[in-house]
Design a protein around this motif. Structure first.
Motif, PDB file in Angstrom:
ATOM      1  N   MET A   1       0.919  -1.122   0.019  1.00  0.00           N
ATOM      2  CA  MET A   1       0.021   0.046  -0.020  1.00  0.00           C
ATOM      3  C   MET A   1       0.968   1.182  -0.086  1.00  0.00           C
ATOM      4  O   MET A   1       0.658   2.405  -0.719  1.00  0.00           O
ATOM      5  CB  MET A   1      -0.949  -0.060   1.210  1.00  0.00           C
ATOM      6  CG  MET A   1      -1.879   1.130   1.244  1.00  0.00           C
ATOM      7  SD  MET A   1      -3.042   1.548   0.021  1.00  0.00           S
ATOM      8  CE  MET A   1      -4.217   0.221   0.536  1.00  0.00           C
ATOM      9  N   ALA A   2       2.061   1.238   0.766  1.00  0.00           N
ATOM     10  CA  ALA A   2       2.757   2.224   0.688  1.00  0.00           C
ATOM     11  C   ALA A   2       3.483   2.564  -0.566  1.00  0.00           C
ATOM     12  O   ALA A   2       3.590   3.802  -1.059  1.00  0.00           O
ATOM     13  CB  ALA A   2       4.020   2.129   1.947  1.00  0.00           C
ATOM     14  N   LYS A   3       3.914   1.552  -1.188  1.00  0.00           N
ATOM     15  CA  LYS A   3       4.272   1.594  -2.529  1.00  0.00           C
ATOM     16  C   LYS A   3       3.272   2.055  -3.714  1.00  0.00           C
ATOM     17  O   LYS A   3       3.719   3.185  -4.409  1.00  0.00           O
ATOM     18  CB  LYS A   3       4.861   0.169  -3.109  1.00  0.00           C
ATOM     19  CG  LYS A   3       5.564   0.346  -4.654  1.00  0.00           C
ATOM     20  CD  LYS A   3       5.651  -1.290  -5.073  1.00  0.00           C
ATOM     21  CE  LYS A   3       6.031  -1.122  -6.420  1.00  0.00           C
ATOM     22  NZ  LYS A   3       6.571  -2.373  -7.018  1.00  0.00           N
ATOM     23  N   LYS A   4       2.042   1.762  -3.427  1.00  0.00           N
ATOM     24  CA  LYS A   4       0.986   2.098  -4.433  1.00  0.00           C
ATOM     25  C   LYS A   4       0.827   3.797  -4.208  1.00  0.00           C
ATOM     26  O   LYS A   4       0.620   4.577  -4.829  1.00  0.00           O
ATOM     27  CB  LYS A   4      -0.283   1.398  -4.207  1.00  0.00           C
ATOM     28  CG  LYS A   4      -1.490   2.020  -5.050  1.00  0.00           C
ATOM     29  CD  LYS A   4      -2.624   1.182  -4.627  1.00  0.00           C
ATOM     30  CE  LYS A   4      -3.803   1.564  -5.635  1.00  0.00           C
ATOM     31  NZ  LYS A   4      -5.137   0.866  -5.150  1.00  0.00           N
ATOM     32  N   ILE A   5       0.795   4.044  -2.908  1.00  0.00           N
ATOM     33  CA  ILE A   5       0.696   5.625  -2.478  1.00  0.00           C
ATOM     34  C   ILE A   5       1.899   6.607  -2.948  1.00  0.00           C
ATOM     35  O   ILE A   5       1.675   7.594  -3.582  1.00  0.00           O
ATOM     36  CB  ILE A   5       0.461   5.681  -1.195  1.00  0.00           C
ATOM     37  CG1 ILE A   5      -0.887   5.415  -0.456  1.00  0.00           C
ATOM     38  CG2 ILE A   5       0.416   7.113  -0.693  1.00  0.00           C
ATOM     39  CD1 ILE A   5      -1.051   5.037   0.991  1.00  0.00           C
ATOM     40  N   ARG A   6       2.923   6.102  -2.970  1.00  0.00           N
ATOM     41  CA  ARG A   6       4.205   6.514  -3.593  1.00  0.00           C
ATOM     42  C   ARG A   6       4.138   6.803  -4.972  1.00  0.00           C
ATOM     43  O   ARG A   6       4.430   7.874  -5.406  1.00  0.00           O
ATOM     44  CB  ARG A   6       5.370   5.766  -3.160  1.00  0.00           C
ATOM     45  CG  ARG A   6       6.634   6.622  -3.795  1.00  0.00           C
ATOM     46  CD  ARG A   6       7.779   5.565  -3.813  1.00  0.00           C
ATOM     47  NE  ARG A   6       7.614   4.587  -5.074  1.00  0.00           N
ATOM     48  CZ  ARG A   6       8.172   3.482  -5.077  1.00  0.00           C
ATOM     49  NH1 ARG A   6       8.872   2.910  -4.327  1.00  0.00           N
ATOM     50  NH2 ARG A   6       7.848   2.760  -6.415  1.00  0.00           N
TER      51      ARG A   6
END
Length: 224
Positions: free
Chosen positions: A135-140
């Motif tokens: 999820m952190a990667k997607k937001i980034r």
């Protein structure tokens, strides 16, 4: 458990990474970009880490981790697939008061490395507290689509401007008011759309004739 966000100056800092796979590779590359001095402890390296070692960019100790390997380190990364090894690294780090990131195990970590988006000096970090790196990667990735190279150029201009203000007009409260006035305008959009005449007019209005874009860039060139 919650983590406190902080930016560390890693230039010249010693980092010990235990592990040589893809996770160790990713974290090592990020730390190298920040200027850290990396020692990798692992019997085998990924292809990319092997090339970094051959090129002298990292130090490689081709063996298993042993207690005492963290001596002198500012922080440590435990990135093996063996939880007992990761736990041993975490224990030594705790005993030595060394910051440690145990990959995929935030409960054992004193810090975790967030997903990071950079545009020059602009750094935006995204963390889910270790609950969902995906999820952190997607937001980034969403942030990367929203913040283009114009933000890097904007910060470069603001850095030059701030340095000149400190030299020419030492009153920090006055400078802060001027910079706040400038920040109220959408500088990144002006730069993205190449509205340099409009930006120059704005600088002239707020700061005076010595603060044109061409003048500022020429002064920066002279200082290099």
């Amino acid at each position: 458990m919650s983590f406190f966000p902080i930016n560390l100056n890693m230039a010249g800092r010693m980092v010990t990474v235990v592990g040589g796979g893809k996770v160790a590779e990713r974290k090592t590359c990020k730390l190298l970009e920040a200027g850290a001095l990396i020692t990798l402890i692992t019997p085998a390296l990924s292809d990319k880490l092997a090339k970094l070692s051959e090129g002298g960019f990292i130090k490689h100790l081709p063996r298993n981790y042993k207690n005492g390997d963290l001596a002198g380190a500012f922080l440590a990364i435990a990135a093996t697939s063996d939880r007992s090894v990761n736990l041993a690294v975490a224990d030594e780090a705790k005993n030595r008061s060394i910051l440690v990131d145990v990959c995929d195990d935030p409960e054992l970590s004193s810090f975790i490395m967030p997903a990071v988006m950079t545009r020059g000096d602009l750094v935006i970090a995204v963390s889910t507290g270790g609950k969902s790196p995906a999820m952190a990667k997607k937001i980034r990735e969403q942030l990367e689509a929203s913040f283009g190279p114009e933000y890097e150029q904007t910060l470069r201009l603001l850095g030059i401007l701030r340095e000149k203000l400190l030299t020419a007009k030492g009153n920090s409260a006055y400078n802060k008011a001027l910079l706040s006035q400038l920040a109220a305008h959408d500088l990144p959009r002006m730069i993205k759309e190449r509205r340099y005449d409009q930006l120059d007019h704005l600088l002239l209005k707020i700061f005076g004739s010595e603060f044109s874009i061409s003048h500022l860039l020429e002064e920066e060139k002279d200082h290099q």
